[in-house]
Each structure stands twice: as C-alpha cells, then as structure tokens.
Scaffold this active site. Structure first.
Site, short mmCIF file in Angstrom:
data_model
loop_
_atom_site.label_atom_id
_atom_site.label_comp_id
_atom_site.label_asym_id
_atom_site.label_seq_id
_atom_site.Cartn_x
_atom_site.Cartn_y
_atom_site.Cartn_z
N GLN A 1 -19.95 -8.90 11.18
CA GLN A 1 -18.50 -9.10 11.14
C GLN A 1 -17.95 -8.57 9.81
O GLN A 1 -18.49 -8.86 8.74
CB GLN A 1 -18.16 -10.58 11.27
CG GLN A 1 -18.40 -11.15 12.65
CD GLN A 1 -17.26 -10.83 13.62
OE1 GLN A 1 -16.29 -10.16 13.28
NE2 GLN A 1 -17.41 -11.30 14.85
N CYS B 1 0.83 -1.21 0.00
CA CYS B 1 0.00 0.00 0.00
C CYS B 1 0.87 1.26 0.00
O CYS B 1 1.81 1.35 0.79
CB CYS B 1 -0.92 0.01 1.22
SG CYS B 1 -1.93 1.50 1.35
N CYS C 1 -3.16 -1.55 8.78
CA CYS C 1 -2.37 -2.59 8.08
C CYS C 1 -0.89 -2.52 8.46
O CYS C 1 -0.02 -2.57 7.58
CB CYS C 1 -2.54 -2.44 6.58
SG CYS C 1 -4.24 -2.55 6.02
N CYS D 1 -0.92 5.99 7.33
CA CYS D 1 -2.35 5.94 7.64
C CYS D 1 -2.63 5.27 8.98
O CYS D 1 -3.64 5.56 9.61
CB CYS D 1 -3.12 5.26 6.52
SG CYS D 1 -3.73 3.62 6.84
N CYS E 1 -12.42 -11.24 20.88
CA CYS E 1 -11.55 -10.47 19.98
C CYS E 1 -10.36 -9.90 20.74
O CYS E 1 -9.60 -9.11 20.19
CB CYS E 1 -12.33 -9.34 19.30
SG CYS E 1 -13.08 -8.17 20.45
N TYR F 1 -24.46 -11.44 24.51
CA TYR F 1 -23.93 -10.41 23.61
C TYR F 1 -24.28 -10.81 22.17
O TYR F 1 -23.45 -10.78 21.27
CB TYR F 1 -22.42 -10.27 23.76
CG TYR F 1 -21.93 -10.01 25.16
CD1 TYR F 1 -21.87 -8.72 25.67
CD2 TYR F 1 -21.54 -11.07 25.98
CE1 TYR F 1 -21.42 -8.48 26.96
CE2 TYR F 1 -21.09 -10.84 27.28
CZ TYR F 1 -21.04 -9.54 27.76
OH TYR F 1 -20.59 -9.30 29.04
N CYS G 1 -6.71 2.05 -1.34
CA CYS G 1 -6.86 1.22 -0.14
C CYS G 1 -7.15 -0.21 -0.57
O CYS G 1 -8.02 -0.44 -1.41
CB CYS G 1 -7.98 1.76 0.76
SG CYS G 1 -8.21 0.78 2.26
N ASP H 1 -19.95 -13.78 23.28
CA ASP H 1 -19.06 -13.08 22.35
C ASP H 1 -19.02 -11.60 22.75
O ASP H 1 -19.62 -10.74 22.09
CB ASP H 1 -19.58 -13.24 20.92
CG ASP H 1 -18.65 -12.64 19.87
OD1 ASP H 1 -17.54 -12.20 20.24
OD2 ASP H 1 -19.03 -12.59 18.69
#
Length: 478
Positions: A306, A78, A87, A84, A432, A335, A180, A405
């Site tokens: 997601q 990129c 990534c 930015c 997560c 959740y 992007c 979750d």
C-alpha cells in the site's frame, strides 16, 4: 450533403453545486445535469460553462470564465496543479474532501447496491495530507509537454528533454516536474539532480516513438524504517550506453549515500513494466523493509505494498476489528497479494489461508510469513474458483471469516459464487472502488447482510476512497 452540427451552447453565470462520483463537479440548469471535470471548479464557484458534449438528460462542460470563486476554495500548494493531472482536489480544503468522500460512499452503496445499510461510520482521515506516498515513478522523455501558456508564448526550447509524469492522452510526452509534494523532498532532490547530471553529460532521454534513449524511468520507494530504494530503468543498446548507465549509478551512489538499495534494469521492450525483467543491484540490498505493529514486511522492486504506509495501518486495523477474531477462527484471505493482511491478522486467528492469482506475490507472502515467524499461514497461487473447491474445504476446513480485497474491478461473479459456496460466518470486504463493491454487495445480499461500513481515506488531494464493509451470514429464517 452532411448536416451541419448545431453549435453547443455557452451557459453563463452557473453555480457549481456538488461533486459526483469520480470527482467531477456538478451544476444543474433546469432538468439538465452538467458534469464539469476537475481540477478547476468546486461547489460555490459561479462560472460560464461551455458545453462540450450533450445527451438527453446530462451534459459535460468546461469552465471557461469565472464570475465568482467559492469561499471554500483553497490555494493549490503545487506549482504543477492543473497540468500534471494528479492531486486534483488541492483547491478543496481537506475537511471538505473528507465530506465528499463520505457522501460518495453513502450514495454509491445506496444507489448501486440497493441493500439495507446500517449507519455508516465517519470516514477515517489520513494523518498526512501531503508527502504521504512511499512510492513514486517518474518517466524520462525527449518530448517535453508544453503548457498552453508556453505554446502561446512562441518560445523556442533548445532542450525538450524532461523527467516527470506522463500526460493523459499523450503517451509520448512527459510533463517536466520540478516539485512534487506526494513524497518527502527526497523525490525532488533525486529527480532534479539526475536530470541536471543528464544535461551536463549529454545523456539521451527515451523516445517513446523510436523506442530508444538511455534514460527511461526511475522508481523511488521509501519506508517507515528509514530505508530508501531507487530503481533506474535504462534502455541500453550499445557499449557506450552501458558505460553511461554505470557512470550515472556511480554519480547517484556518491551524491545520495542515503539510498540503501540502488538497483537498475535494462528495458528494451515497448512498455515500462519490469515484472518479466531481471533487476540488478548496484549498491546495498535488493529490498527494503516496512514495519507495522510488531511485523516486518520485505518490499522488493516488484512487490505490491500500500502506497500510504501510515494509513494502510489504519485500514488493516479496521479489517481486523471487523473480522472479530478470538484466536479460534479459520480465515481465508482472498486477493492476498503479498500477504500483508493475512500476516497482519495471523496472531489473532487459528489459521490464515491466503489465495492470490499472481505466483510471484505468493512467494513474497511466504517470505513475509517466515520473516515474522508465523507458522499458522498458508498461501496458494491460482484462480479462486479453481482453488476453493469442496476438496480444498474438506482438506483445510470451512472458513469462519473471509477477507477479500479485490482490485478496482471488484470480484468476478465466479469468486462471489465461490464465497457463497464456502459459507463463512463473516465477510470483510475491503474495496478501493465503492461502485464495484456496491455491485458485489447486491450479489451477496440474499445470503449476507451488511452490518458495518467504514470509509478510509488513503489518497488525500484525490477523489479516491477506500471502504471496508462487514457482512454477516443471514439466518435461514430471514
């Protein structure tokens, strides 16, 4: 007179050796652990480190000079890499990204959780490592972020308008994005065409300090069904601005007929959130659909889904497998959000009850259950500890399986107490954030043992990793 601060040292020819939690690189000098933020170094690099902050046992530093690059270093794909803020792992080959994510899960669960663990399954890599996101947002701003090179050049910019990503620590500045790779090329074509149209028609870009300017934000959503949503966020104060907004929408509709859901909102608030605002439909439907196995999910502009559709399917398959459903189980899904997991496992369960504190999400969950002709799901909005009472369990039954979750902060202690009170046979914990998951496993350890662990990579090119843990209720004799 104040004492002069001792200058922080420059350490020369230091080898980067590892990666820590949260994606920071690690070097070690004698007994001093040094954390070096990404995105510029990876293990194997030999660099000079300028210490920026120093404590007794650790320090934080910046790489100011490279003597040798790691043989593992990949070339960033990129043009905005390093500026930015997204990534950050582009310079790390994907197989090494997976290696470090697997290691992060294992070390975090052992260091923080301190519970007995089985052998941890190998991480499930993402099918796509680029163009994997189904949702992106870009901000408009009249103060373009200038790189160090642009500032040093002394160049004077006639046009400081930009559309792209916010820069961390600079709320009123946007990095202008030309390219992007997080989404298919439609994101580039839409964003760049709208920018060019705005320049040609002298449209005002949002001023975050003055809180004015017509163009404020754009959100793009794609789906596995081929549908495409674009939500334009305007800040309209005058009839002239209203006419300009309608002309902009007409241009988008004519130029991009593939947009099946063209929406807009007028936001004159001090933040970009739209949860409390009315969304208007300019063309097409006010939603798009996602598909997973034989299920369809209605996704609106305010819906949570997601952001890696293909990998979400893999994640949910792991959760369903861990739940070991035979068709006779009562499942509580905590959740539940818009009920994606609840609806996904419903065909294999006797009954699924989803609980979520956001009422709007519960309404979406009910719509999705009806859309898929599921008659064995129930959804409740409210605080877990207020809903999961003895009266609730007496009415609906004690759960055989609880799927949870939670957000990155993990589960509140009250929710854990509620789970222990409900006494399910199995708990499937989707997380997560392995650090908060590890903390919660410690609180569950007296009553439940960990029997399976499966990391899943949802976000290639970043340090983020999802993890699914199966817990089973201990025998009273254990």
């Amino acid at each position: 007179m104040a004492r002069k601060k001792k200058p922080l040292p420059l350490l020369e020819n230091i080898t980067i050796t590892d990666i820590a939690a949260e994606g920071k690189a690690i070097a070690k000098v004698n007994d001093l652990v040094i954390f070096v933020p990404y995105p510029f170094v990876i293990p194997g690099d030999v660099v000079d480190l300028q210490i920026r902050r120093k404590k007794h046992s650790f320090a934080e530093a910046e790489a100011v000079n490279f003597h040798q690059y790691s043989p593992d270093r990949a070339k960033p794909f990129c043009p905005h890499f390093g500026v930015c803020g997204g990534c950050k792992w582009q310079i790390l080959p994907y197989e090494l990204q997976l290696h470090h994510k697997q290691k992060q899960v294992e070390e975090t669960l052992r260091r923080i959780g301190k519970v007995e663990l089985p052998e941890i399954n190998a991480i499930l890599g993402s099918q796509k490592t680029q163009e994997y996101r189904n949702k992106l947002e870009f901000g408009f701003c009249n103060k373009k972020w200038l790189t160090n090179e642009q500032v040093a050049s002394g160049e004077v910019f006639d046009n400081m308008n930009a559309v792209g990503f916010h820069i961390t620590g600079a709320f009123d500045k946007i990095l202008d994005i030309e390219e992007c790779h997080l989404m298919t090329d439609i994101n580039n074509r839409l964003r760049n065409a709208i920018r060019e149209y705005a320049f040609e028609n002298n449209l005002s870009f949002f001023d975050y300090r003055a809180q004015q300017g017509l163009l404020r934000n754009m959100m793009i959503r794609t789906s596995t069904t081929g549908e495409l949503m674009l939500l334009m966020q305007f800040c309209i104060h005058t009839p002239e601005e209203e006419a300009q907004a309608k002309d902009t929408l007409a241009f988008i509709h004519k130029t991009f007929p593939e947009v099946t859901s063209l929406l807009y909102v007028n936001n004159t608030k001090c933040n970009d959130t739209i949860g409390d605002l009315d969304v208007c439909t300019y063309f097409g439907t006010d939603h798009i659909y996602e598909e997973m196995e034989n299920l369809r999910f209605k996704v609106g502009p305010k819906s949570f889904y997601q952001t890696n559709s293909l990998q979400a399917y893999e994640l949910y398959k792991v959760a369903r497998e861990f739940a070991s459903l035979t068709g006779n189980e009562l499942v509580y899904d905590l959740y539940t959000g818009t009920g994606t997991i609840a609806n996904f496992v419903a065909h294999q369960a006797k009954k699924v009850i989803g609980i979520e504190y956001v009422p709007e999400a519960i309404e979406d969950a009910k719509v999705n259950a009806e859309l898929n002709h599921l008659n064995n799901t129930l959804f409740y909005a409210g605080d877990m500890k207020d809903i999961l009472t003895q009266d609730f369990i007496n009415e609906h039954g004690r759960p055989d399986v609880i799927i949870t979750d939670p957000p990155r902060a993990g589960m509140h202690a009250d929710v854990i107490s509620t789970i222990l009170f409900a006494e399910p046979k199995r708990i499937v914990y989707v997380s997560c954030n392995p650090a908060t998951q590890a903390r919660d496993l410690t609180l569950l350890d007296e009553a439940y043992r960990v029997v399976k662990v499966q990391p899943v990579d949802m976000f290639p090119q970043t340090h983020h990793v999802e993890n699914v843990v199966l817990l089973e209720r201990r025998n009273k004799a254990e």
